[in-house]
Design a protein around this motif. Sequence first.
Motif, PDB file in Angstrom:
ATOM      1  N   SER A  67     -77.714  65.206  24.557  1.00 16.73           N
ATOM      2  CA  SER A  67     -76.839  66.243  25.116  1.00 16.73           C
ATOM      3  C   SER A  67     -77.705  67.444  25.478  1.00 16.73           C
ATOM      4  CB  SER A  67     -75.803  66.658  24.075  1.00 16.73           C
ATOM      5  OG  SER A  67     -76.447  67.332  23.014  1.00 16.73           O
ATOM      6  N   THR A  68     -77.167  68.312  26.328  1.00 14.46           N
ATOM      7  CA  THR A  68     -77.954  69.468  26.759  1.00 14.46           C
ATOM      8  C   THR A  68     -78.137  70.480  25.628  1.00 14.46           C
ATOM      9  OG1 THR A  68     -75.924  70.406  27.692  1.00 14.46           O
ATOM     10  CG2 THR A  68     -77.384  69.237  29.204  1.00 14.46           C
ATOM     11  N   ILE A  69     -77.140  70.617  24.753  1.00 15.29           N
ATOM     12  CA  ILE A  69     -77.269  71.610  23.675  1.00 15.29           C
ATOM     13  C   ILE A  69     -78.390  71.203  22.714  1.00 15.29           C
ATOM     14  CG2 ILE A  69     -75.550  70.676  22.029  1.00 15.29           C
ATOM     15  CD1 ILE A  69     -75.908  74.395  22.931  1.00 15.29           C
ATOM     16  N   GLY A 108     -70.459  69.966  29.132  1.00 15.37           N
ATOM     17  CA  GLY A 108     -69.548  69.931  27.978  1.00 15.37           C
ATOM     18  C   GLY A 108     -69.044  71.278  27.504  1.00 15.37           C
ATOM     19  N   PHE A 109     -69.468  72.378  28.131  1.00 13.38           N
ATOM     20  CA  PHE A 109     -69.018  73.713  27.692  1.00 13.38           C
ATOM     21  C   PHE A 109     -67.577  73.931  28.158  1.00 13.38           C
ATOM     22  CE2 PHE A 109     -73.553  73.697  27.767  1.00 13.38           C
ATOM     23  CZ  PHE A 109     -73.894  74.359  26.600  1.00 13.38           C
ATOM     24  N   ARG A 110     -66.726  74.271  27.255  1.00 14.38           N
ATOM     25  CA  ARG A 110     -65.297  74.373  27.563  1.00 14.38           C
ATOM     26  C   ARG A 110     -64.700  75.718  27.198  1.00 14.38           C
ATOM     27  NH1 ARG A 110     -66.836  70.974  30.205  1.00 14.38           N
ATOM     28  NH2 ARG A 110     -66.495  68.742  30.092  1.00 14.38           N
ATOM     29  N   SER A 111     -65.248  76.387  26.164  1.00 13.01           N
ATOM     30  CA  SER A 111     -64.636  77.612  25.645  1.00 13.01           C
ATOM     31  C   SER A 111     -65.656  78.746  25.599  1.00 13.01           C
ATOM     32  CB  SER A 111     -64.133  77.353  24.221  1.00 13.01           C
ATOM     33  OG  SER A 111     -65.252  77.132  23.379  1.00 13.01           O
ATOM     34  N   GLY A 112     -65.130  79.959  25.355  1.00 10.65           N
ATOM     35  CA  GLY A 112     -66.013  81.109  25.211  1.00 10.65           C
ATOM     36  C   GLY A 112     -66.940  80.963  24.015  1.00 10.65           C
ATOM     37  N   SER A 113     -66.478  80.299  22.953  1.00  9.84           N
ATOM     38  CA  SER A 113     -67.381  80.153  21.803  1.00  9.84           C
ATOM     39  C   SER A 113     -68.466  79.118  22.104  1.00  9.84           C
ATOM     40  CB  SER A 113     -66.611  79.872  20.504  1.00  9.84           C
ATOM     41  OG  SER A 113     -66.224  78.548  20.421  1.00  9.84           O
ATOM     42  N   ASP A 114     -68.170  78.109  22.941  1.00  5.94           N
ATOM     43  CA  ASP A 114     -69.236  77.190  23.404  1.00  5.94           C
ATOM     44  C   ASP A 114     -70.309  77.982  24.165  1.00  5.94           C
ATOM     45  OD1 ASP A 114     -67.972  74.926  22.415  1.00  5.94           O
ATOM     46  OD2 ASP A 114     -67.106  74.332  24.344  1.00  5.94           O
ATOM     47  N   VAL A 115     -69.861  78.902  25.025  1.00  5.04           N
ATOM     48  CA  VAL A 115     -70.801  79.712  25.819  1.00  5.04           C
ATOM     49  C   VAL A 115     -71.681  80.530  24.871  1.00  5.04           C
ATOM     50  CG1 VAL A 115     -70.975  81.642  27.457  1.00  5.04           C
ATOM     51  CG2 VAL A 115     -69.294  79.811  27.856  1.00  5.04           C
ATOM     52  N   PHE A 116     -71.041  81.129  23.870  1.00  5.58           N
ATOM     53  CA  PHE A 116     -71.755  81.941  22.878  1.00  5.58           C
ATOM     54  C   PHE A 116     -72.884  81.128  22.230  1.00  5.58           C
ATOM     55  CE2 PHE A 116     -72.307  83.537  18.555  1.00  5.58           C
ATOM     56  CZ  PHE A 116     -72.357  84.917  18.719  1.00  5.58           C
ATOM     57  N   LYS A 117     -72.581  79.858  21.884  1.00  2.00           N
ATOM     58  CA  LYS A 117     -73.579  78.997  21.228  1.00  2.00           C
ATOM     59  C   LYS A 117     -74.812  78.807  22.120  1.00  2.00           C
ATOM     60  CE  LYS A 117     -69.856  76.461  18.916  1.00  2.00           C
ATOM     61  NZ  LYS A 117     -69.121  75.175  18.796  1.00  2.00           N
ATOM     62  N   ALA A 118     -74.572  78.604  23.418  1.00  4.59           N
ATOM     63  CA  ALA A 118     -75.700  78.411  24.345  1.00  4.59           C
ATOM     64  C   ALA A 118     -76.528  79.684  24.467  1.00  4.59           C
ATOM     65  CB  ALA A 118     -75.170  77.996  25.720  1.00  4.59           C
ATOM     66  N   LEU A 119     -75.860  80.831  24.542  1.00  2.62           N
ATOM     67  CA  LEU A 119     -76.590  82.094  24.658  1.00  2.62           C
ATOM     68  C   LEU A 119     -77.424  82.323  23.396  1.00  2.62           C
ATOM     69  CD1 LEU A 119     -73.751  84.315  26.239  1.00  2.62           C
ATOM     70  CD2 LEU A 119     -75.590  83.104  27.442  1.00  2.62           C
ATOM     71  N   VAL A 174     -77.730  76.491  31.480  1.00  2.22           N
ATOM     72  CA  VAL A 174     -77.433  75.193  30.874  1.00  2.22           C
ATOM     73  C   VAL A 174     -76.032  74.773  31.292  1.00  2.22           C
ATOM     74  CG1 VAL A 174     -76.529  76.208  28.714  1.00  2.22           C
ATOM     75  CG2 VAL A 174     -77.436  73.895  28.664  1.00  2.22           C
ATOM     76  N   ASP A 175     -75.783  73.477  31.391  1.00  2.00           N
ATOM     77  CA  ASP A 175     -74.407  72.999  31.563  1.00  2.00           C
ATOM     78  C   ASP A 175     -74.218  71.647  30.890  1.00  2.00           C
ATOM     79  OD1 ASP A 175     -75.134  70.896  33.301  1.00  2.00           O
ATOM     80  OD2 ASP A 175     -74.417  71.900  35.102  1.00  2.00           O
ATOM     81  N   SER A 196     -69.499  66.443  22.153  1.00  2.00           N
ATOM     82  CA  SER A 196     -69.418  66.314  20.689  1.00  2.00           C
ATOM     83  C   SER A 196     -70.523  67.085  19.971  1.00  2.00           C
ATOM     84  CB  SER A 196     -69.395  64.842  20.272  1.00  2.00           C
ATOM     85  OG  SER A 196     -70.617  64.246  20.597  1.00  2.00           O
ATOM     86  N   LYS A 197     -71.727  67.140  20.540  1.00  2.00           N
ATOM     87  CA  LYS A 197     -72.825  67.840  19.849  1.00  2.00           C
ATOM     88  C   LYS A 197     -72.597  69.347  19.793  1.00  2.00           C
ATOM     89  CE  LYS A 197     -75.329  64.664  18.199  1.00  2.00           C
ATOM     90  NZ  LYS A 197     -75.646  64.581  16.765  1.00  2.00           N
ATOM     91  N   LEU A 198     -71.826  69.875  20.734  1.00  2.98           N
ATOM     92  CA  LEU A 198     -71.517  71.313  20.695  1.00  2.98           C
ATOM     93  C   LEU A 198     -70.747  71.678  19.431  1.00  2.98           C
ATOM     94  CD1 LEU A 198     -70.747  72.210  24.385  1.00  2.98           C
ATOM     95  CD2 LEU A 198     -72.058  73.618  22.804  1.00  2.98           C
ATOM     96  N   LYS A 199     -69.997  70.686  18.935  1.00  2.00           N
ATOM     97  CA  LYS A 199     -69.210  70.935  17.712  1.00  2.00           C
ATOM     98  C   LYS A 199     -70.112  71.020  16.486  1.00  2.00           C
ATOM     99  CE  LYS A 199     -64.872  68.850  19.279  1.00  2.00           C
ATOM    100  NZ  LYS A 199     -65.142  68.481  20.645  1.00  2.00           N
ATOM    101  N   GLU A 200     -71.351  70.572  16.626  1.00  2.00           N
ATOM    102  CA  GLU A 200     -72.297  70.633  15.505  1.00  2.00           C
ATOM    103  C   GLU A 200     -73.113  71.926  15.507  1.00  2.00           C
ATOM    104  OE1 GLU A 200     -74.449  66.950  14.820  1.00  2.00           O
ATOM    105  OE2 GLU A 200     -72.841  65.839  15.775  1.00  2.00           O
ATOM    106  N   VAL A 201     -72.745  72.840  16.392  1.00  2.00           N
ATOM    107  CA  VAL A 201     -73.318  74.189  16.332  1.00  2.00           C
ATOM    108  C   VAL A 201     -72.169  75.090  15.877  1.00  2.00           C
ATOM    109  CG1 VAL A 201     -74.433  76.061  17.597  1.00  2.00           C
ATOM    110  CG2 VAL A 201     -74.898  73.685  18.245  1.00  2.00           C
ATOM    111  N   CYS A 202     -72.376  75.794  14.778  1.00  2.00           N
ATOM    112  CA  CYS A 202     -71.316  76.657  14.242  1.00  2.00           C
ATOM    113  C   CYS A 202     -71.701  78.115  14.429  1.00  2.00           C
ATOM    114  CB  CYS A 202     -71.113  76.371  12.760  1.00  2.00           C
ATOM    115  SG  CYS A 202     -70.635  74.662  12.461  1.00  2.00           S
ATOM    116  N   VAL A 203     -70.694  78.947  14.650  1.00  2.00           N
ATOM    117  CA  VAL A 203     -70.980  80.378  14.820  1.00  2.00           C
ATOM    118  C   VAL A 203     -70.904  81.063  13.458  1.00  2.00           C
ATOM    119  CG1 VAL A 203     -70.251  80.473  17.229  1.00  2.00           C
ATOM    120  CG2 VAL A 203     -68.564  80.852  15.451  1.00  2.00           C
TER     121      VAL A 203
END
Length: 337
Positions: A243-245, A266-277, A263-264, A50-57
């Motif tokens: 959460s890790t993010i 909850g990452f599910r999509s390419g845009s999730d990966v982008f957020k971590a990078l 990092v790992d 859920s916290k990954l959704k609180e990072v926007c590109v």
Amino acid sequence: MNDMNEVRRQAGSRMTKCRACRECNGIVCAGQTPGCGGKGNGSTFIRNVSKLKEVCVNMNVIASNGEVSTESDFFGKRVALPVYVAPIGNIEANYGAEMSEYEYTCALVEGCGRDTIVFSGDGQNVDVLMEPLRAAHDGWIVPTIKPWQKDEMKRRIEMIKASGCSVCCSDIDAAGLVSLKTGTPAVEFKDVQGLKEIVQEAQMPVIFKGIMTVEAAKKAMEAGAAGIVVSNHGGRVLQDGLSTIEVLEEIANAVKGRMKVFVDGGFRSGSDVFKALALGADGVLIGRPFSIAAIGNHAEGVRTYLHQIQSELKETMMMCGCRSISDISKDCVSVTF
Ligand SMILES: Cc1cc2nc3c(=O)[nH]c(=O)nc-3n(C[C@H](O)[C@H](O)[C@H](O)COP(=O)(O)O)c2cc1C
């Protein structure tokens, strides 16, 4: 079958312990360990997603039309994208799927080809560690060893060295897995000296997985780690954790350039990966979705998922004005937590 929805449906019919949910977010499987859920109330797994959704590109399209490359480097190996398969052990027990560790790893290794690297798991039965290594080719597997008590640790590191792997990992947070604290062999917590012994014994780059604070990252660095995985074991070792993010950026800022930061969780999509990078990671490990892909359609399922992630990552990079992985920076995202 080159559509992930189809692969997921197929996986659902081949497992008894995972519901292959449309969104793998820890809600339905809360508390199911063994199984594929998060520990206790499942909150840490749920929070990872859920916290990954609180990072926007941040969209930024005034840019040139050059090619977009997702290529990256993993300890001297060229990978097609900085996404790796997280170690998942005991497939039969955790997923209720009729697949041996060897078959599972073969599906992953074959599906990833030379595009990326598979981290493999470990268990009390030494076959869980050693079976996947039979699938290793030229070191494209990173064996991930549990923090066993000293003598067993030494014995298993020797086995890893003999297998020809060139990088290894230890999920030191597995010291918190109740099921591994009893029985033989047993896991234990490692202090800095304990980590140093692993690094010295291994004589190859060692990554410590299960780092959630700046303090722990600095201790891993003091012990001579080549890298860390910011990870809470997919929420399987502690409930009510962050959460890790949420902790990634602070940790990456503290150690960046001096060791690799993965990092790992909850990452599910390419845009999730982008957020971590963007928040400082050198690479992202993905766990459960790769398991679903391998169980659903073996190597082909893994290939399908990896290509999906790569094309999503490319698309996000393009829309945010990035042409290479090194172009991705903090400015590319807005953090709203
Ligand atoms: C069923 C299952 C088994 C796992 N086994 C291992 C293991 O043997 N070693 C390890 O380091 N991590 C293990 N993990 C944790 C994963 O490597 C990874 O940290 C986590 O799954 C990442 O979160 P994600 O699944 O949400 O992507 C396991 C996770 C699951 C769900």
